[in-house]
Design a protein around this motif. Structure first.
Motif, short mmCIF file in Angstrom:
data_model
loop_
_atom_site.label_atom_id
_atom_site.label_comp_id
_atom_site.label_asym_id
_atom_site.label_seq_id
_atom_site.Cartn_x
_atom_site.Cartn_y
_atom_site.Cartn_z
N ALA A 76 0.84 -1.19 0.00
CA ALA A 76 0.00 0.00 0.00
C ALA A 76 0.88 1.25 0.00
CB ALA A 76 -0.92 0.00 1.21
N SER A 77 0.48 2.23 -0.77
CA SER A 77 1.26 3.47 -0.85
C SER A 77 1.07 4.33 0.40
CB SER A 77 0.89 4.26 -2.10
OG SER A 77 -0.48 4.56 -2.10
N GLU A 78 -0.07 4.23 1.03
CA GLU A 78 -0.34 5.00 2.24
C GLU A 78 0.00 4.17 3.47
OE1 GLU A 78 -4.11 6.94 2.52
OE2 GLU A 78 -4.22 7.23 0.36
N GLU A 79 0.68 4.78 4.41
CA GLU A 79 1.11 4.10 5.64
C GLU A 79 -0.06 3.49 6.41
OE1 GLU A 79 3.99 2.65 8.02
OE2 GLU A 79 4.50 4.08 6.46
N LYS A 80 -1.19 4.18 6.44
CA LYS A 80 -2.33 3.70 7.23
C LYS A 80 -2.95 2.42 6.65
CE LYS A 80 -5.77 6.47 4.84
NZ LYS A 80 -6.87 7.36 4.93
N ASN A 81 -2.74 2.16 5.36
CA ASN A 81 -3.30 0.97 4.72
C ASN A 81 -2.37 -0.24 4.77
OD1 ASN A 81 -5.61 2.37 4.05
ND2 ASN A 81 -4.89 2.90 2.02
N ARG A 82 -1.16 -0.07 5.27
CA ARG A 82 -0.19 -1.16 5.30
C ARG A 82 -0.52 -2.12 6.43
NH1 ARG A 82 5.13 2.45 4.10
NH2 ARG A 82 4.51 2.99 1.98
N LYS A 83 -0.78 -3.37 6.05
CA LYS A 83 -1.15 -4.39 7.02
C LYS A 83 -0.15 -5.55 7.05
CE LYS A 83 -6.06 -3.53 6.28
NZ LYS A 83 -6.02 -2.58 5.18
N ILE A 84 0.56 -5.75 5.95
CA ILE A 84 1.43 -6.90 5.80
C ILE A 84 2.88 -6.47 5.97
CG2 ILE A 84 2.23 -8.70 4.23
CD1 ILE A 84 -0.55 -8.61 2.93
N GLU A 85 3.60 -7.16 6.86
CA GLU A 85 5.02 -6.93 7.05
C GLU A 85 5.76 -8.14 6.50
OE1 GLU A 85 8.15 -4.75 7.74
OE2 GLU A 85 6.19 -4.03 8.37
N LEU A 86 6.43 -7.96 5.37
CA LEU A 86 7.14 -9.05 4.72
C LEU A 86 8.39 -9.43 5.49
CD1 LEU A 86 6.95 -8.01 0.96
CD2 LEU A 86 5.62 -9.77 2.11
N PRO A 87 8.81 -10.71 5.42
CA PRO A 87 10.09 -11.11 6.02
C PRO A 87 11.23 -10.32 5.40
CG PRO A 87 8.82 -13.05 5.36
CD PRO A 87 8.10 -11.84 4.83
N ALA A 88 12.20 -9.98 6.21
CA ALA A 88 13.31 -9.15 5.75
C ALA A 88 14.20 -9.94 4.78
CB ALA A 88 14.15 -8.70 6.94
N VAL A 89 14.81 -9.19 3.85
CA VAL A 89 15.75 -9.77 2.90
C VAL A 89 17.12 -9.74 3.55
CG1 VAL A 89 16.79 -9.49 0.63
CG2 VAL A 89 14.38 -8.93 0.97
N LYS A 90 17.85 -10.86 3.44
CA LYS A 90 19.19 -10.93 4.04
C LYS A 90 20.12 -9.94 3.35
CE LYS A 90 18.90 -15.63 5.60
NZ LYS A 90 19.45 -16.99 5.54
N ALA A 91 21.10 -9.45 4.08
CA ALA A 91 22.02 -8.43 3.59
C ALA A 91 22.83 -8.91 2.39
CB ALA A 91 22.95 -7.98 4.70
N GLY A 92 23.06 -10.19 2.27
CA GLY A 92 23.87 -10.71 1.18
C GLY A 92 23.17 -10.74 -0.15
N ARG A 93 21.93 -10.33 -0.22
CA ARG A 93 21.16 -10.40 -1.46
C ARG A 93 20.99 -9.07 -2.09
NH1 ARG A 93 16.75 -15.10 -1.15
NH2 ARG A 93 18.25 -16.69 -0.82
#
Length: 104
Positions: A87-104
């Protein structure tokens, strides 16, 4: 671009969702894309189903709709398509994706 781990996470979240749009014999059009854009902004993760009377390939429809909606194609399984767009607006963000490792 989503990583494999992020796609697995989104597929697990989408498992319990019901499709909110159906692609019929008319295929995709601007009207459908506009509604998908509106819905994906609020939900971030949506499912679409391709009806039996649609002669187009569901994988091609998934790629076409994802490109038109500027969303990520998470999965096409059978006649079900899963799309994700942050979502482009902060208030609509519901999903927190797993972080990408630094090596990628």
């Amino acid at each position: 671009m989503l990583t494999g781990k992020q796609k697995r996470y989104l597929r697990a979240m989408a498992h319990h969702l019901q499709p909110i749009f159906q692609v019929g014999k008319g295929g995709t059009n601007d009207h459908l894309i506009r509604h998908i854009n509106e819905s994906i902004e609020l939900r971030e993760l949506i499912k679409l189903s391709v009806l039996n009377n649609c002669m187009d390939d569901p994988k091609e429809i998934g790629v076409e709709v994802a490109a038109a909606a500027k969303a990520e194609l998470v999965q096409v399984i059978g006649k079900t398509i899963v799309l994700y767009k942050r979502a482009s607006e902060e208030k609509n963000r519901k999903i927190e994706l797993p972080a990408v490792k630094a090596g990628r």
